[in-house]
Design a protein around this motif. Structure first.
Motif, PDB file in Angstrom:
ATOM      1  N   UNK A   1     164.732 -11.495  53.681  1.00 53.54           N
ATOM      2  CA  UNK A   1     164.904 -12.438  52.568  1.00 53.54           C
ATOM      3  C   UNK A   1     166.097 -12.026  51.709  1.00 53.54           C
ATOM      4  N   UNK A   2     166.242 -10.727  51.500  1.00 58.51           N
ATOM      5  CA  UNK A   2     167.360 -10.224  50.713  1.00 58.51           C
ATOM      6  C   UNK A   2     168.686 -10.580  51.374  1.00 58.51           C
ATOM      7  N   UNK A   3     168.764 -10.360  52.688  1.00 57.84           N
ATOM      8  CA  UNK A   3     170.017 -10.682  53.386  1.00 57.84           C
ATOM      9  C   UNK A   3     170.325 -12.173  53.296  1.00 57.84           C
TER      10      UNK A   3
ATOM     11  N   UNK B   1     174.927 -16.437  48.414  1.00 65.54           N
ATOM     12  CA  UNK B   1     175.858 -16.216  47.300  1.00 65.54           C
ATOM     13  C   UNK B   1     177.212 -16.849  47.601  1.00 65.54           C
ATOM     14  N   UNK B   2     177.583 -16.920  48.876  1.00 65.50           N
ATOM     15  CA  UNK B   2     178.891 -17.458  49.263  1.00 65.50           C
ATOM     16  C   UNK B   2     179.018 -18.962  49.030  1.00 65.50           C
ATOM     17  N   UNK B   3     177.905 -19.623  48.773  1.00 66.58           N
ATOM     18  CA  UNK B   3     177.970 -21.047  48.445  1.00 66.58           C
ATOM     19  C   UNK B   3     178.133 -21.170  46.932  1.00 66.58           C
ATOM     20  N   UNK B   4     179.285 -21.630  46.468  1.00 68.05           N
ATOM     21  CA  UNK B   4     179.582 -21.646  45.025  1.00 68.05           C
ATOM     22  C   UNK B   4     178.514 -22.315  44.164  1.00 68.05           C
ATOM     23  N   UNK B   5     177.862 -23.331  44.683  1.00 68.77           N
ATOM     24  CA  UNK B   5     176.859 -24.025  43.869  1.00 68.77           C
ATOM     25  C   UNK B   5     175.581 -23.204  43.702  1.00 68.77           C
ATOM     26  N   UNK B   6     175.379 -22.208  44.567  1.00 65.82           N
ATOM     27  CA  UNK B   6     174.153 -21.400  44.509  1.00 65.82           C
ATOM     28  C   UNK B   6     174.412 -19.927  44.184  1.00 65.82           C
ATOM     29  N   UNK B   7     175.666 -19.569  43.911  1.00 68.49           N
ATOM     30  CA  UNK B   7     175.999 -18.146  43.811  1.00 68.49           C
ATOM     31  C   UNK B   7     175.236 -17.418  42.703  1.00 68.49           C
ATOM     32  N   UNK B   8     175.196 -17.958  41.494  1.00 63.57           N
ATOM     33  CA  UNK B   8     174.508 -17.258  40.402  1.00 63.57           C
ATOM     34  C   UNK B   8     173.012 -17.170  40.639  1.00 63.57           C
ATOM     35  N   UNK B   9     172.432 -18.261  41.123  1.00 65.66           N
ATOM     36  CA  UNK B   9     170.994 -18.275  41.432  1.00 65.66           C
ATOM     37  C   UNK B   9     170.684 -17.277  42.554  1.00 65.66           C
ATOM     38  N   UNK B  10     171.550 -17.201  43.559  1.00 64.11           N
ATOM     39  CA  UNK B  10     171.338 -16.289  44.686  1.00 64.11           C
ATOM     40  C   UNK B  10     171.499 -14.827  44.276  1.00 64.11           C
ATOM     41  N   UNK B  11     172.424 -14.559  43.348  1.00 62.75           N
ATOM     42  CA  UNK B  11     172.577 -13.194  42.834  1.00 62.75           C
ATOM     43  C   UNK B  11     171.302 -12.783  42.103  1.00 62.75           C
TER      44      UNK B  11
ATOM     45  N   UNK C   1     169.187  -2.843  56.748  1.00 61.38           N
ATOM     46  CA  UNK C   1     169.944  -2.375  55.582  1.00 61.38           C
ATOM     47  C   UNK C   1     171.446  -2.368  55.881  1.00 61.38           C
ATOM     48  N   UNK C   2     171.821  -1.982  57.096  1.00 55.91           N
ATOM     49  CA  UNK C   2     173.239  -2.009  57.479  1.00 55.91           C
ATOM     50  C   UNK C   2     173.779  -3.431  57.478  1.00 55.91           C
ATOM     51  N   UNK C   3     172.980  -4.374  57.970  1.00 61.61           N
ATOM     52  CA  UNK C   3     173.395  -5.784  57.957  1.00 61.61           C
ATOM     53  C   UNK C   3     173.570  -6.277  56.528  1.00 61.61           C
ATOM     54  N   UNK C   4     172.641  -5.886  55.659  1.00 58.94           N
ATOM     55  CA  UNK C   4     172.719  -6.298  54.254  1.00 58.94           C
ATOM     56  C   UNK C   4     173.986  -5.746  53.616  1.00 58.94           C
ATOM     57  N   UNK C   5     174.270  -4.467  53.846  1.00 61.04           N
ATOM     58  CA  UNK C   5     175.466  -3.847  53.264  1.00 61.04           C
ATOM     59  C   UNK C   5     176.728  -4.537  53.768  1.00 61.04           C
ATOM     60  N   UNK C   6     176.754  -4.861  55.064  1.00 62.36           N
ATOM     61  CA  UNK C   6     177.921  -5.551  55.627  1.00 62.36           C
ATOM     62  C   UNK C   6     178.071  -6.951  55.031  1.00 62.36           C
TER      63      UNK C   6
ATOM     64  N   UNK D   1     179.446  -6.623  51.543  1.00 62.87           N
ATOM     65  CA  UNK D   1     180.884  -6.326  51.567  1.00 62.87           C
ATOM     66  C   UNK D   1     181.690  -7.598  51.834  1.00 62.87           C
ATOM     67  N   UNK D   2     181.199  -8.428  52.755  1.00 61.74           N
ATOM     68  CA  UNK D   2     181.878  -9.691  53.058  1.00 61.74           C
ATOM     69  C   UNK D   2     181.924 -10.587  51.828  1.00 61.74           C
ATOM     70  N   UNK D   3     180.812 -10.655  51.111  1.00 61.03           N
ATOM     71  CA  UNK D   3     180.759 -11.471  49.891  1.00 61.03           C
ATOM     72  C   UNK D   3     181.758 -10.942  48.874  1.00 61.03           C
ATOM     73  N   UNK D   4     181.834  -9.625  48.734  1.00 61.32           N
ATOM     74  CA  UNK D   4     182.754  -9.046  47.752  1.00 61.32           C
ATOM     75  C   UNK D   4     184.201  -9.341  48.115  1.00 61.32           C
ATOM     76  N   UNK D   5     184.523  -9.342  49.400  1.00 63.92           N
ATOM     77  CA  UNK D   5     185.896  -9.632  49.825  1.00 63.92           C
ATOM     78  C   UNK D   5     186.237 -11.102  49.594  1.00 63.92           C
TER      79      UNK D   5
END
Length: 198
Positions: free
Chosen positions: A141-143, A149-159, A96-101, A104-108
């Motif tokens: 799988x969630x992580x 999400x960081x790959x622009x071509x897959x971001x919406x699908x990954x979200x 869960x900590x890895x997922x949160x980190x 946060x990286x994706x949001x930045x």
């Protein structure tokens, strides 16, 4: 080293790892050389009783002689108090900590991307549950989905995939059997204490 001593060494190693201690940390706490702890855990030496007692005390454990007939009951109680749930909860917490980190990286890196704020809210919602019943494979799988999400071509699908996994995990935890509180435990049918009502 005989089978019984191996079982004790395995229990000490498991307790050490569940507490997140290295052999050096345990050595400093117990006053037993780190090399000796390594040999005990590897099963290459028969440990002295004084070493076992020192290690057990440092790990909040106790070495005790128990009547053979009581061993199954003692093992059952030990599993419930230390349990393998502690290990799985620890692994789930790390994931869960890895997922949160990662989130946060994706949001930045992608601050204007729709859905990230909602993902963070849903993740915070999930963290309110007890994590001992959580599926660690689903967390991985969630992580991975959040990393995608960081790959622009897959971001919406990954979200969308991340949201689906989060919902499934939340439902799993919401419907998991709850651990009863001390007050909810069944009461004995009788007591050994005498009542002074008479």
């Amino acid at each position: 080293m005989n089978y019984k001593t191996e079982a004790i060494a395995a229990s000490l190693k498991e307790a050490r790892t569940l507490k997140g201690l290295s052999q050096r940390d345990l050595s400093a706490m117990a006053g037993v050389p780190q090399a000796q702890i390594s040999r005990i855990e590897a099963g290459t030496v028969d440990p002295r009783t004084t070493s076992l007692i020192a290690l057990a005390h440092a790990l909040d454990m106790e070495l005790t002689l128990v009547p053979r007939k009581a061993v199954p009951a003692v093992r059952s109680i030990s599993r419930q108090s230390v349990g393998h749930d502690a290990k799985s909860t620890g692994m789930a917490t790390k994931e869960m900590n890895r997922i949160a980190e990662t989130l946060r990286t994706v949001q930045v890196t992608m601050p204007s991307l729709d859905g990230i704020t909602q993902l963070q809210k849903n993740l915070a919602d999930l963290e309110r549950f007890r994590l001992q019943n959580i599926d660690s494979d689903a967390l991985r799988k969630l992580r991975k989905a959040i990393v995608q999400i960081q790959q622009p071509s897959h971001s919406l699908e990954s979200i969308a995939r991340s949201q689906d996994i989060l919902k499934a995990l939340r439902n799993q935890l919401a419907h998991a059997p709850q651990v009863s509180k001390a007050d909810d435990r069944p009461k004995p049918a009788y007591s050994l204490d005498e009542d002074d009502d008479a």
